[in-house]
Each structure stands twice: as structure tokens, then as C-alpha cells.
Design an enzyme around this catalytic site. Structure first.
Site, PDB file in Angstrom:
ATOM      1  N   GLU A 227       0.797  -1.078  -0.007  1.00 20.26           N
ATOM      2  CA  GLU A 227       0.080  -0.085   0.055  1.00 20.26           C
ATOM      3  C   GLU A 227       0.751   1.278   0.114  1.00 20.26           C
ATOM      4  O   GLU A 227       0.594   2.068   0.820  1.00 20.26           O
ATOM      5  CB  GLU A 227      -0.944   0.068   1.177  1.00 20.26           C
ATOM      6  CG  GLU A 227      -2.034  -1.225   0.914  1.00 20.26           C
ATOM      7  CD  GLU A 227      -3.220  -1.081   1.813  1.00 20.26           C
ATOM      8  OE1 GLU A 227      -3.157   0.016   2.691  1.00 20.26           O
ATOM      9  OE2 GLU A 227      -4.314  -1.718   1.777  1.00 20.26           O
TER      10      GLU A 227
ATOM     11  N   GLU B  62      -6.003  -8.416   0.318  1.00 19.23           N
ATOM     12  CA  GLU B  62      -6.457  -8.395   1.494  1.00 19.23           C
ATOM     13  C   GLU B  62      -7.896  -7.971   1.365  1.00 19.23           C
ATOM     14  O   GLU B  62      -8.245  -7.121   0.604  1.00 19.23           O
ATOM     15  CB  GLU B  62      -5.766  -6.812   2.019  1.00 19.23           C
ATOM     16  CG  GLU B  62      -4.408  -7.089   2.874  1.00 19.23           C
ATOM     17  CD  GLU B  62      -3.721  -5.889   3.463  1.00 19.23           C
ATOM     18  OE1 GLU B  62      -4.766  -5.046   3.976  1.00 19.23           O
ATOM     19  OE2 GLU B  62      -2.628  -5.778   3.587  1.00 19.23           O
TER      20      GLU B  62
HETATM   21  C1  BDP Z   1      -4.770  -2.425   4.701  1.00 23.74           C
HETATM   22  C2  BDP Z   1      -3.551  -2.602   5.652  1.00 23.74           C
HETATM   23  C3  BDP Z   1      -3.272  -3.346   6.502  1.00 23.74           C
HETATM   24  C4  BDP Z   1      -4.392  -2.803   7.713  1.00 23.74           C
HETATM   25  C5  BDP Z   1      -5.679  -3.011   7.064  1.00 23.74           C
HETATM   26  C6  BDP Z   1      -6.744  -2.782   7.978  1.00 23.74           C
HETATM   27  O1  BDP Z   1      -2.566  -2.957   4.396  1.00 23.74           O
HETATM   28  O2  BDP Z   1      -1.856  -3.018   7.176  1.00 23.74           O
HETATM   29  O3  BDP Z   1      -4.099  -3.487   8.835  1.00 23.74           O
HETATM   30  O4  BDP Z   1      -5.697  -2.117   6.079  1.00 23.74           O
HETATM   31  O5  BDP Z   1      -7.281  -1.394   8.097  1.00 23.74           O
HETATM   32  O6  BDP Z   1      -4.959  -1.078   4.425  1.00 23.74           O
HETATM   33  O7  BDP Z   1      -7.253  -3.579   8.868  1.00 23.74           O
END
Ligand code: BDP
Length: 584
Positions: free
Chosen positions: A406, A494
Site C-alpha cells: 500500500e 487483503e
Molecule cells: C490495509 C493495510 C493493513 C491494515 C488493514 C486494516 O494494508 O496493514 O491493517 O488495511 O485497516 O489497508 O485493517
């Protein structure tokens, strides 16, 4: 090369209780602490320091990111005298300065990565004092960065204490074992093994750097097969060979077959050093919209995780590694990403043995491009990329490199930055795809040259909050557009929702276990209906600790499908069921 124990090599683990003290005025060096210091308290190594003490000074130990000093007195182990001796640190977060018996051995910047200092000339037979100054403070010119000026993060800045540009607690200290290593004077220095497949046979392309006359290879395979031997000629301390493995047993998640390849170094006709590697014969390739393992399409089902556990923080903790692999197996995963930094070498050794497909990521998380200092950040990212590939290049489990997570890459400078990193990664390893994990979607212009499109999305959570229908619909359209533009395999790297363990709601509502389960189910159903999607990694395997922030209740990210103490939430049961159905 990870240290080994055999007839020529030995190592001694310096784990245990060391002396420790914080240095709030940063005056330790001027005060001569490098030669040894008083006023210490015992601390466990390896482990983060943050959760080991209740109090230290006004800020408390937890949020005190250093500098701090470690010290250990030790004698030279039996059998070590007369060898080449070095000190190997598995990971010190973030900046380490090391002295041995008052002599400065060197500095290493960046956590999560092993580094070695030669100590041959400075070790005494009886008493030795090792002193390490560790600075874990957050700064804009470090990677990952922290304490950014507000405007630096292009509007993505998360305001938290400690003020990280990333979403996990900035644990610091000596977090992986420190090893005292003995090797022969004439030794093997570097090994690269690249597997290939030729019909029914496997090929192992081998490169060796060593300071002997010549070398030979011994390949041991399965049960009854006799070890195969082959000579390897060295010229100018370098040599190359190709080992053919007839009717090879390939490595895959279903059959993580490993061979044992031993390198014997010869000097004056005698073996003077040996080093063994576990090697897997497998290939990885991207072809059109497919990700191929051994020439067959493969779909990544799995998670991101964190090295994170109560009290030990980010410290190396073997039982948690075993438990996490058990959770991954139980739930039916075949893959994970080392979000957001390289995991321990032991974790990867087990992934080789257990058959997990790993996207191996550097610690370049939270990168920004707007403010000055870009040159320095690029230099660090280049160092981290080279160190990661050098450390992990021989693992069959590693199927791709991730250069960053990111980055705030809507800034025009991002594309050139990643082009340089991509070219570097490719110059070091042509056998695996290279990617950057993006949150900006179609605007991530680096996707033009990256091999895999990795996207993080939280529709139905941060956007379309509470409205899964709209969230999933928007995701579907975005994925199609992304594929139409870049024509490369897509991984949803993710996706997830926070669920407070034990909080229930029907109909599902944000923060309930039901909402998380429903969210992940809907995503998985969508992703597995898209032919160009080759992977789904749920965020996150387990709940984990973060800085304090209004959006992080109890200073936790609750997107784990298991709790921080590794108990399943409703979503874990649901995923298990879904992935079991897919396998049938
Ligand atoms: C993403 C990130 C991660 C965060 C996750 C979140 O890559 O590190 O923990 O969001 O917000 O954007 O839970």
C-alpha cells in the site's frame, strides 16, 4: 546462508536473559556504554522489549521506542577457537549498533532481516561482552516511516500513538535469535539453486561461491534412491552446475517433496566444508491471466498475518509458528503473504516442509512520495529488496516477491520508484513473479510492468460501510476494469472486517462475528467466480496489536478470523467450510 551444525560448522545460540536499559537522553555512547553499562534490568532475548515491563520512565516501556542498550557477557564455546567467527542477528528493530569487547563491529538499518558481523579478531577465549544499541524510533526517513508531517501521506495518514504510517504496533528490540557462528577458514560463502522441469526430469541449476579448490554435490532423494554425486568446478572462487533429477518428485502444496542437496568443498583433495539445503523442484510462471505452478493453474487460498503475540510482541516464538501453520491447515489454506515484512527464516523452512505458497514481502509499508527524502527511501528499499532475495532465494515455498504494501502511489514519482525496484528484483531473480500490493487500484500505473496485480479492498467496511451488497457490486466492477486494463492475473491480497470476539448480531452488523463471516463469504464467492482472479488472502489470520487510535479499539486490529490467542471466530468456521467445498 543460515548457520548449520555439521562436521565443519557450528553455532551457539545466545538467546536468554540479557542486561537492558533505556537511554532517554541518548547519552549512552558519550557515557561509554559501548564498553559496558550499569543500572540494567534483565530482559528476554529474543523478544520485543515493549510488553516485557510495566514501567520505565515517564512514557512507559510500551511506547518507548528507544534508544535502548542490551548487553551480554559470554565465554567462547568449546571448539570455536581457531575458526572464522561471526555474530549473526536474526532481526533487530530498527537500527542496531554493535560492539564486541569495546570494538565497534558495525551498524545495520532495518528490522526483520538477518545481518552478520565478522568477529574473528575480537573474541576472547574466556570473557566477552557484547553490547547492542537499538533505536526503534519512528521517523520520516526510515522504512517503514512514522511521525510524518500530516501532509506527507497524501491524505491517507492515520493518526495514532505511536504515530506510525502503518497499522501494526512498532515493536522494537532484538526480536530474533543472536547466533555466534563458527565456520572453516576455507568455506562456502553463497549458494543459489534454481529449479526447472524438463519432461519427467527435474533440473537444479546451481551456483556456488566458495574459497576452496573445487566442490562436489550430493543429492539425496526419496527412500531407496541412492545419493547422486556430481563434481562442481570452481574458478575464481565461483562455479556453476546443472543437476538432473530423473523422474523427479515435484514440490507442490499437495506433495511438498523435498530433496537434500549437500555441497562439499574440497581443498587439497580433502573435504574442508559442507552445507546442506532442502530443495524443492517446482516452477512458477505467469501466463496470460493464469498463475502456474509446475505448469498447472494454481489458486491461492489463504491469509496475511503478523508476527505478533502477547508479551513477546514480535519476538521469535516457535510454538506460535507451529500453531499458526495448524490454523492454516485446519481452515484449508494453501498460501499466505508475509505482510508487512519478512518473517523469520524458520517460518519459511516450515512452509517448504508443509507445502505453503508464500508471497514474500519486504518491510516497505506506508511509503509516501510527496515529501523530500525520496532518494533515501529508495536506497533503503533497494537494500531491503536485495537482502530479502539473498536470504530467501532458495525456498521453494516463495513463489513471488512483494516490493511494498500500500504505497501512496497516486503520486507520479511512484512509478519510476517501483520501476527501479522491479528491475533490481528481476536482476537478482528471474524465476519468480514480482509485485507491489496496491490500494489505489487502476491508478497504480506500476501494474503496467509488475507481473501480478495485487489489490487490497475493504468495500463494505471502510467504504460502503455496513452495505455489503453495494460493496461487493462495486468490487466486482472494479476487478473487471482492472483486468481489462492490465490483462494480468489478479490477487485480492487483503479483504476483511473487524469482529469483536463474542459480539453477535442478526441480521449481521459491523463489528459482529456474523458480519465478518458474511463479508468474507461474499468476497470469496465473488472472487472464485472471476476467471482472472488467482488468489484470495483474507486480512487477517489473527487479531493483532496496533498503536492507539480511535479506530482501533483496545489498540487491536480485530480483523483476525482467529483471536490473538488463536481461537476461531465464526468466520474461521465459515471459511473452512467454503474452502473444503472448493477442494471437492
Ligand atoms: C490495509 C493495510 C493493513 C491494515 C488493514 C486494516 O494494508 O496493514 O491493517 O488495511 O485497516 O489497508 O485493517
Amino acid at each position: 546462508m543460515f548457520p548449520q551444525q555439521n562436521a565443519f560448522r557450528q553455532y551457539f545460540d545466545l538467546s536468554g536473559f540479557w542486561d537492558f536499559r533505556f537511554d532517554p537522553e541518548d547519552q549512552g555512547q558519550a557515557a561509554g556504554w559501548a564498553d559496558g553499562f550499569e543500572g540494567s534490568q534483565p530482559i528476554a532475548v529474543p523478544a520485543s522489549w515493549n510488553d516485557q515491563f510495566l514501567e520505565d520512565g515517564a512514557g512507559g516501556a510500551r511506547d518507548n521506542l528507544g534508544p535502548a542498550w542490551y548487553q551480554l557477557n559470554f565465554g567462547l564455546p568449546w571448539g570455536f577457537a581457531g575458526r572464522q567467527l561471526s555474530l549473526r542477528f536474526g532481526s533487530v528493530n530498527y537500527l542496531a549498533d554493535v560492539w564486541l569487547n569495546g570494538v565497534f563491529l558495525g551498524r545495520h538499518e532495518g528490522g526483520h532481516m538477518a545481518f552478520v558481523f565478522d568477529a574473528t579478531e575480537h573474541l576472547h577465549a574466556d570473557a566477552n561482552r557484547l553490547v547492542v544499541r537499538v533505536d526503534g524510533r519512528l521517523a520520516p526517513d526510515r522504512v517503514p516511516p512514522g511521525n510524518l508531517p500530516r501532509e506527507a501521506n497524501e491524505g491517507f495518514a492515520m493518526h495514532s500513538y505511536p504515530d506510525t504510517a502503518f497499522d501494526f504496533f512498532p515493536y522494537c528490540g532484538i526480536q530474533r535469535p543472536v547466533l555466534l557462528v563458527a565456520t572453516p577458514r576455507q568455506a562456502i560463502h553463497d549458494i543459489t539453486v534454481t529449479p526447472a522441469i524438463d519432461g519427467e526430469d527435474g533440473l537444479l541449476r546451481v551456483k556456488l561461491k566458495a574459497s576452496g579448490d573445487n566442490a562436489r554435490l550430493v543429492l539425496e532423494g526419496f527412500g531407496s534412491q541412492r545419493p547422486a554425486r556430481q563434481a562442481l568446478k570452481l574458478e575464481w572462487e565461483q562455479g556453476e552446475a546443472e543437476v538432473r533429477v530423473p523422474k523427479a518428485s515435484l514440490w507442490s502444496p499437495a506433495h511438498p517433496n523435498l530433496y537434500r542437496l549437500t555441497f562439499e568443498l574440497l581443498s587439497g583433495g580433502q573435504v574442508c566444508d559442507a552445507y546442506s539445503l532442502q530443495v524443492g523442484i517446482r516452477t512458477v510462471a505467469v501466463e496470460g491471466s493464469l498463475l502456474l505452478l509446475n505448469g498447472e493453474p494454481i489458486f491461492l487460498r489463504g491469509f496475511c498475518r503478523h508476527e505478533d503475540f502477547p508479551v513477546s510482541g514480535r519476538g521469535y516464538l516457535p510454538p506460535v509458528i507451529v500453531r499458526d501453520y495448524d490454523l492454516l491447515k485446519w481452515v484449508g489454506a494453501n498460501s499466505f503473504r508475509t505482510s508487512h515484512y519478512p518473517y523469520s527464516e524458520q517460518m519459511l523452512d516450515l512452509a517448504d516442509r508443509l507445502g505453503f505458497l508464500v508471497i514474500d514481502e519486504t518491510q516497505a509499508v506506508g511509503l509516501f512520495f510527496k515529501e523530500g527524502g525520496l532518494e533515501r527511501r529508495l536506497e533503503l528499499c533497494q537494500q531491503f529488496t536485495s537482502e530479502l532475495i539473498q536470504r530467501d532465494k532458495n525456498h521453494p515455498c516463495v513463489i513471488a516477491w512483494s516490493l511494498a504494501n500500500e504505497p501512496n502511489s497516486i503520486h507520479p514519482a511512484a512509478k519510476g520508484f517501483f520501476r527501479q525496484l522491479y528491475d533490481l528484483a528481476r536482476s537478482l531473480d528471474t524465476s519468480r513473479p514480482v509485485t507491489v500490493v496496491s490500494m489505489v487500484g487502476e491508478a497504480e500505473e506500476s501494474f503496467e510492468f509488475l507481473d501480478l496485480v495485487c489489490l487490497n479492498r475493504y468495500n463494505g467496511w471502510y467504504t460502503q460501510s455496513g452495505d455489503l451488497d453495494s460493496g461487493v457490486q462495486a468490487l466486482s466492477a472494479e476487478l473487471d476494469a482492472l483486468y481489462a486494463r492490465y490483462k494480468k492475473p489478479v490477487i485480492l491480497s487483503e479483504f476483511g472486517a473487524d469482529a469483536l470476539p463474542g459480539h453477535h448480531a442478526q441480521p449481521p452488523e459491523m463489528f459482529s462475528e456474523e458480519y465478518q463471516a458474511e463479508f468474507i463469504t461474499r468476497y470469496i464467492q465473488l472472487l472464485e467466480s472471476k476467471p482472472y482472479v488467482v488468489g484470495e488472502h483474507v486480512w487477517n489470520l489473527c487479531d493483532f496489536k496496533t498503536s492507539q487510535a480511535v479506530f482501533r479499539m483496545n489498540s487491536f486490529n480485530y480483523k483476525g478470523v482467529f483471536t490473538r490467542d488463536r481461537r476461531p471466530k465464526l468466520a474461521a468456521h465459515r471459511i473452512k467450510q467454503l474452502w473444503e467445498e472448493k477442494k471437492r
